[in-house]
Design a protein around this motif. Structure first.
Motif, PDB file in Angstrom:
ATOM      1  N   GLY A 187       1.316  -1.434  36.675  1.00  0.00           N
ATOM      2  CA  GLY A 187       2.647  -1.799  37.154  1.00  0.00           C
ATOM      3  C   GLY A 187       3.588  -2.251  36.050  1.00  0.00           C
ATOM      4  N   LYS A 188       3.146  -2.223  34.808  1.00  0.00           N
ATOM      5  CA  LYS A 188       4.006  -2.674  33.696  1.00  0.00           C
ATOM      6  C   LYS A 188       4.273  -1.525  32.741  1.00  0.00           C
ATOM      7  N   LEU A 189       5.453  -1.596  32.123  1.00  0.00           N
ATOM      8  CA  LEU A 189       5.786  -0.607  31.105  1.00  0.00           C
ATOM      9  C   LEU A 189       5.229  -1.095  29.769  1.00  0.00           C
ATOM     10  N   VAL A 190       4.340  -0.338  29.174  1.00  0.00           N
ATOM     11  CA  VAL A 190       3.784  -0.753  27.875  1.00  0.00           C
ATOM     12  C   VAL A 190       3.987   0.357  26.847  1.00  0.00           C
ATOM     13  N   ARG A 191       4.049  -0.096  25.592  1.00  0.00           N
ATOM     14  CA  ARG A 191       4.230   0.889  24.512  1.00  0.00           C
ATOM     15  C   ARG A 191       2.863   1.259  23.949  1.00  0.00           C
ATOM     16  N   HIS A 192       2.572   2.561  23.973  1.00  0.00           N
ATOM     17  CA  HIS A 192       1.269   3.018  23.506  1.00  0.00           C
ATOM     18  C   HIS A 192       1.458   3.853  22.237  1.00  0.00           C
ATOM     19  N   GLN A 193       0.886   3.383  21.133  1.00  0.00           N
ATOM     20  CA  GLN A 193       1.011   4.131  19.882  1.00  0.00           C
ATOM     21  C   GLN A 193      -0.357   4.531  19.373  1.00  0.00           C
ATOM     22  N   GLU A 194      -0.452   5.781  18.922  1.00  0.00           N
ATOM     23  CA  GLU A 194      -1.713   6.253  18.361  1.00  0.00           C
ATOM     24  C   GLU A 194      -1.414   6.888  17.009  1.00  0.00           C
ATOM     25  N   HIS A 195      -2.282   6.617  16.043  1.00  0.00           N
ATOM     26  CA  HIS A 195      -2.039   7.133  14.695  1.00  0.00           C
ATOM     27  C   HIS A 195      -3.248   7.872  14.147  1.00  0.00           C
ATOM     28  N   VAL A 196      -2.969   8.857  13.295  1.00  0.00           N
ATOM     29  CA  VAL A 196      -4.024   9.423  12.440  1.00  0.00           C
ATOM     30  C   VAL A 196      -3.992   8.623  11.147  1.00  0.00           C
ATOM     31  N   HIS A 197      -5.129   8.038  10.799  1.00  0.00           N
ATOM     32  CA  HIS A 197      -5.193   7.295   9.531  1.00  0.00           C
ATOM     33  C   HIS A 197      -5.626   8.279   8.446  1.00  0.00           C
ATOM     34  N   ALA A 198      -4.653   8.994   7.878  1.00  0.00           N
ATOM     35  CA  ALA A 198      -4.988  10.087   6.950  1.00  0.00           C
ATOM     36  C   ALA A 198      -5.568   9.544   5.649  1.00  0.00           C
ATOM     37  N   ILE A 199      -4.960   8.479   5.097  1.00  0.00           N
ATOM     38  CA  ILE A 199      -5.586   7.777   3.972  1.00  0.00           C
ATOM     39  C   ILE A 199      -5.492   6.267   4.193  1.00  0.00           C
ATOM     40  N   ASN A 200      -6.562   5.593   3.797  1.00  0.00           N
ATOM     41  CA  ASN A 200      -6.731   4.182   4.192  1.00  0.00           C
ATOM     42  C   ASN A 200      -7.095   3.291   3.018  1.00  0.00           C
ATOM     43  N   GLY A 201      -6.165   3.099   2.094  1.00  0.00           N
ATOM     44  CA  GLY A 201      -6.447   2.191   0.989  1.00  0.00           C
ATOM     45  C   GLY A 201      -7.042   2.926  -0.201  1.00  0.00           C
ATOM     46  N   VAL A 202      -6.265   3.868  -0.753  1.00  0.00           N
ATOM     47  CA  VAL A 202      -6.752   4.623  -1.914  1.00  0.00           C
ATOM     48  C   VAL A 202      -6.233   3.993  -3.206  1.00  0.00           C
ATOM     49  N   ASP A 203      -7.175   3.652  -4.102  1.00  0.00           N
ATOM     50  CA  ASP A 203      -6.848   3.151  -5.442  1.00  0.00           C
ATOM     51  C   ASP A 203      -7.371   4.171  -6.446  1.00  0.00           C
ATOM     52  N   LEU A 204      -6.489   4.600  -7.356  1.00  0.00           N
ATOM     53  CA  LEU A 204      -6.910   5.629  -8.315  1.00  0.00           C
ATOM     54  C   LEU A 204      -6.030   5.544  -9.551  1.00  0.00           C
ATOM     55  N   ASP A 205      -6.654   5.692 -10.732  1.00  0.00           N
ATOM     56  CA  ASP A 205      -5.907   5.798 -11.995  1.00  0.00           C
ATOM     57  C   ASP A 205      -6.134   7.186 -12.557  1.00  0.00           C
ATOM     58  N   ILE A 206      -5.090   7.807 -13.084  1.00  0.00           N
ATOM     59  CA  ILE A 206      -5.277   9.078 -13.784  1.00  0.00           C
ATOM     60  C   ILE A 206      -4.803   8.892 -15.224  1.00  0.00           C
ATOM     61  N   GLN A 207      -5.698   9.169 -16.164  1.00  0.00           N
ATOM     62  CA  GLN A 207      -5.372   8.965 -17.577  1.00  0.00           C
ATOM     63  C   GLN A 207      -4.720  10.214 -18.148  1.00  0.00           C
ATOM     64  N   ARG A 208      -3.901  10.007 -19.173  1.00  0.00           N
ATOM     65  CA  ARG A 208      -3.266  11.150 -19.850  1.00  0.00           C
ATOM     66  C   ARG A 208      -4.301  12.147 -20.366  1.00  0.00           C
ATOM     67  N   GLY A 209      -4.034  13.442 -20.120  1.00  0.00           N
ATOM     68  CA  GLY A 209      -4.869  14.507 -20.685  1.00  0.00           C
ATOM     69  C   GLY A 209      -6.107  14.821 -19.872  1.00  0.00           C
ATOM     70  N   GLU A 210      -6.367  14.068 -18.819  1.00  0.00           N
ATOM     71  CA  GLU A 210      -7.589  14.367 -18.061  1.00  0.00           C
ATOM     72  C   GLU A 210      -7.305  15.318 -16.893  1.00  0.00           C
ATOM     73  N   ALA A 211      -8.387  15.923 -16.387  1.00  0.00           N
ATOM     74  CA  ALA A 211      -8.297  16.720 -15.165  1.00  0.00           C
ATOM     75  C   ALA A 211      -9.138  15.984 -14.137  1.00  0.00           C
ATOM     76  N   LEU A 212      -8.465  15.209 -13.291  1.00  0.00           N
ATOM     77  CA  LEU A 212      -9.184  14.447 -12.268  1.00  0.00           C
ATOM     78  C   LEU A 212      -9.292  15.321 -11.022  1.00  0.00           C
ATOM     79  N   CYS A 213     -10.513  15.643 -10.632  1.00  0.00           N
ATOM     80  CA  CYS A 213     -10.717  16.444  -9.431  1.00  0.00           C
ATOM     81  C   CYS A 213     -10.931  15.519  -8.241  1.00  0.00           C
ATOM     82  N   VAL A 214     -10.321  15.875  -7.114  1.00  0.00           N
ATOM     83  CA  VAL A 214     -10.567  15.142  -5.870  1.00  0.00           C
ATOM     84  C   VAL A 214     -11.331  16.069  -4.931  1.00  0.00           C
TER      85      VAL A 214
END
Ligand code: ATP
Ligand code: SF4
Ligand code: MG
Length: 346
Positions: free
Chosen positions: A39-66
């Motif tokens: 009987g109440k109007l509620v807001r329903h939100q759903e998300h895709v968590h595509a990335i969740n807290g990514v920490d990454l360093d890329i150094q000069r001259g390297e080829a970092l593969c993911v």
């Protein structure tokens, strides 16, 4: 003596991702989110968590593969790095400057320094433009002061460098094969003399017979111009050939980062171990193929604690509760696993 070898510019990472998260809404706009419940109007939100807290360093001259399986967030990382999508949380730093909050105009100089190569060479070339126009466009955008002759000379130079005859400039993309189109897409990226290239599965749409040629072309370009790569692939053979370091992703998080040889000889994270055990080898003295139980959970309802706990043979109560942070290992890598940290597994 090379004075840049010890300068702060040379030693700081070219690119840093700090706690990047990206959620995509699945619930449409505000009105579409409203639902009647009890009987109440509620807001329903759903998300895709595509990335969740990514920490990454890329150094000069390297080829970092993911690497990581389909849907783990590789392309979302690539597009966030390039500023094509705005992260929901976290920061992107390029050469010491924060860039995720810049306006389009402020981002323009970075757009020259960072270029992207996409998976599908059929979609990435404008069918209405000749190859000459396709290659001239980024040069004119980033070098408005160059003469017509200087622009044309640059186009000839990059076409030759990717093995496409400079005489073919008046032709259209559809006149070329997939491999040739990808060479043209690479030429377009190289035309503005970038220092950093994000390549999202750049060879996986090509015939197997020409994948190696295009990969070699990317490696030659790296040596010639001292490029830095963020290279996304699901092919571990390509990683071993191309990557100086590897980041392994699972369900929107980085579970392990290590120099390529280290990752292949001594994978630490249970997910990396399972991935590696699936590669067939002639000189096989390694443990048997590790079969993971269960399916990858949906990124709509993320598991608590370690996102891998439902499939991990080493999971315990702490794993179900607490998200493991990336910690440095003694062999130059980083791993996010409680069991490794506790010494329960090697
Ligand atoms: N624009 C979007 N809207 C909603 N969901 C999205 C969007 N883009 C990506 N996703 C979802 O985010 C998750 C990560 O997607 P992403 O494309 O980054 O994965 P990926 O690792 O590149 O996969 P693949 O190997 O198949 O290319 C997936 O669940 C995907 O369905
Ligand atoms: S943290 Fe726990 S569940 Fe996650 S990979 Fe390590 S042992 Fe497995
Ligand atoms: Mg992708």
């Amino acid at each position: 003596m090379n004075s840049t070898a010890t300068s702060p510019e040379a030693s700081r990472p070219l690119l840093t991702l700090k706690g990047i998260e990206k959620r995509f809404s699945l619930s449409g706009d505000f009105l579409e989110q409203l639902q009647f419940k009890g009987g109440k109007l509620v807001r329903h939100q759903e998300h895709v968590h595509a990335i969740n807290g990514v920490d990454l360093d890329i150094q000069r001259g390297e080829a970092l593969c993911v690497v990581g399986e389909s849907g783990c967030g590789k392309s979302t990382v690539a597009r966030t790095v390039m500023g094509l999508i705005t992260p929901s949380a976290g920061e992107v730093h390029y050469d010491g400057e924060r860039i995720d909050n810049l306006s389009t105009k402020q981002l323009l100089p970075y757009r020259r320094r960072m270029q992207m190569i996409f998976q599908n060479p059929y979609a990435s070339l404008n069918p209405r433009m000749t190859i000459q126009q396709t290659l001239e466009e980024p040069i004119r955008l980033h070098h408005p002061d160059w003469s017509n002759q200087a622009v044309k000379d640059k186009v000839s130079e990059v076409m030759t460098s990717v093995g496409i005859s400079a005489d073919w400039g008046p032709r259209y993309g559809h006149e070329f094969s997939g491999g040739q189109r990808q060479r043209i897409a690479i030429a377009r990226a190289l035309a503005v003399d970038p220092e950093f290239i994000v390549a999202d599965e750049p060879i996986s749409a090509l015939d197997v017979s020409i994948q190696a040629q295009v990969l070699n072309l990317l490696m030659e370009a790296q040596q010639r111009s001292n490029l830095t790569y963020l290279f996304i692939t699901h092919d571990l053979a390509v990683v071993e050939h191309f990557g100086t370091r590897v980041a392994v992703m699972y369900l929107g998080r980085v579970c392990e980062v290590a120099p390529t040889a280290t990752l292949f000889s001594r994978p630490r994270h249970p997910y990396t171990q399972a991935l590696m055990s699936a590669i067939p080898r002639l000189e096989d003295d390694r443990p048997q193929h590790i079969r993971l139980e269960g399916e990858v959970p949906t990124p709509v309802n993320l598991p608590s604690g370690c996102v891998f706990h439902g499939r991990c043979p080493h999971a315990d109560e702490r794993c179900r509760q607490e998200i493991p942070a990336l910690i440095a290992t003694d062999d130059g890598g980083q791993v996010a696993c409680h069991a490794v940290e506790e010494g329960r597994i090697g």
